[in-house]
Motif scaffolding. Sequence first.
Motif, mmCIF file in Angstrom:
data_model
loop_
_atom_site.group_PDB
_atom_site.id
_atom_site.type_symbol
_atom_site.label_atom_id
_atom_site.label_comp_id
_atom_site.label_asym_id
_atom_site.label_seq_id
_atom_site.Cartn_x
_atom_site.Cartn_y
_atom_site.Cartn_z
ATOM 1 N N PRO A 14 0.811 -1.226 0.000
ATOM 2 C CA PRO A 14 0.000 0.000 0.000
ATOM 3 C C PRO A 14 0.847 1.280 0.000
ATOM 4 O O PRO A 14 0.526 2.235 -0.698
ATOM 5 C CB PRO A 14 -0.826 -0.109 1.279
ATOM 6 C CG PRO A 14 -0.893 -1.551 1.569
ATOM 7 C CD PRO A 14 0.416 -2.117 1.096
ATOM 8 N N ALA A 56 -3.870 3.111 -2.530
ATOM 9 C CA ALA A 56 -3.593 2.394 -1.286
ATOM 10 C C ALA A 56 -4.861 1.778 -0.713
ATOM 11 O O ALA A 56 -4.850 0.641 -0.230
ATOM 12 C CB ALA A 56 -2.959 3.332 -0.264
ATOM 13 N N TYR A 59 -5.925 -1.278 -2.870
ATOM 14 C CA TYR A 59 -5.090 -2.432 -2.573
ATOM 15 C C TYR A 59 -5.418 -3.000 -1.194
ATOM 16 O O TYR A 59 -5.507 -4.207 -1.011
ATOM 17 C CB TYR A 59 -3.608 -2.075 -2.633
ATOM 18 C CG TYR A 59 -2.744 -3.262 -2.334
ATOM 19 C CD1 TYR A 59 -2.512 -4.221 -3.303
ATOM 20 C CD2 TYR A 59 -2.209 -3.466 -1.071
ATOM 21 C CE1 TYR A 59 -1.747 -5.335 -3.027
ATOM 22 C CE2 TYR A 59 -1.446 -4.571 -0.780
ATOM 23 C CZ TYR A 59 -1.222 -5.502 -1.764
ATOM 24 O OH TYR A 59 -0.470 -6.611 -1.479
ATOM 25 N N GLY A 60 -5.615 -2.113 -0.230
ATOM 26 C CA GLY A 60 -5.972 -2.568 1.117
ATOM 27 C C GLY A 60 -7.295 -3.307 1.150
ATOM 28 O O GLY A 60 -7.483 -4.224 1.944
ATOM 29 N N ARG A 63 -6.709 -6.947 0.098
ATOM 30 C CA ARG A 63 -5.834 -7.775 0.937
ATOM 31 C C ARG A 63 -6.556 -8.913 1.650
ATOM 32 O O ARG A 63 -6.022 -10.017 1.704
ATOM 33 C CB ARG A 63 -5.089 -6.921 1.948
ATOM 34 C CG ARG A 63 -3.953 -6.160 1.307
ATOM 35 C CD ARG A 63 -3.281 -5.321 2.309
ATOM 36 N NE ARG A 63 -2.210 -6.099 2.917
ATOM 37 C CZ ARG A 63 -1.280 -5.562 3.675
ATOM 38 N NH1 ARG A 63 -1.314 -4.290 3.936
ATOM 39 N NH2 ARG A 63 -0.334 -6.306 4.184
#
Length: 73
Positions: A14, A56, A59-60, A63
């Motif tokens: 991230p 970020a 992407y988070g 996860r």
Amino acid sequence: MLFRVLQLVYFMAPAYLANMAPPFVRYWKGWNRPISRRWLGSHKTVVGFGVGVLGAVLYGATRPATRRPSPEG
């Protein structure tokens, strides 16, 4: 050793995405004005900040889908 490196990349991704995204929007036309010339200089722009945060966060959000389930449940 390789597993440890992959864990580190997974953990830091991230931050890597947030730092790599703003230079790619430097050439976008439109509302790409500096955030604060006096405090941050003319290279920190509103669009660059927004794209960095968005990268970020996206992407988070992905996860948990890539995480292995723990043995406890």
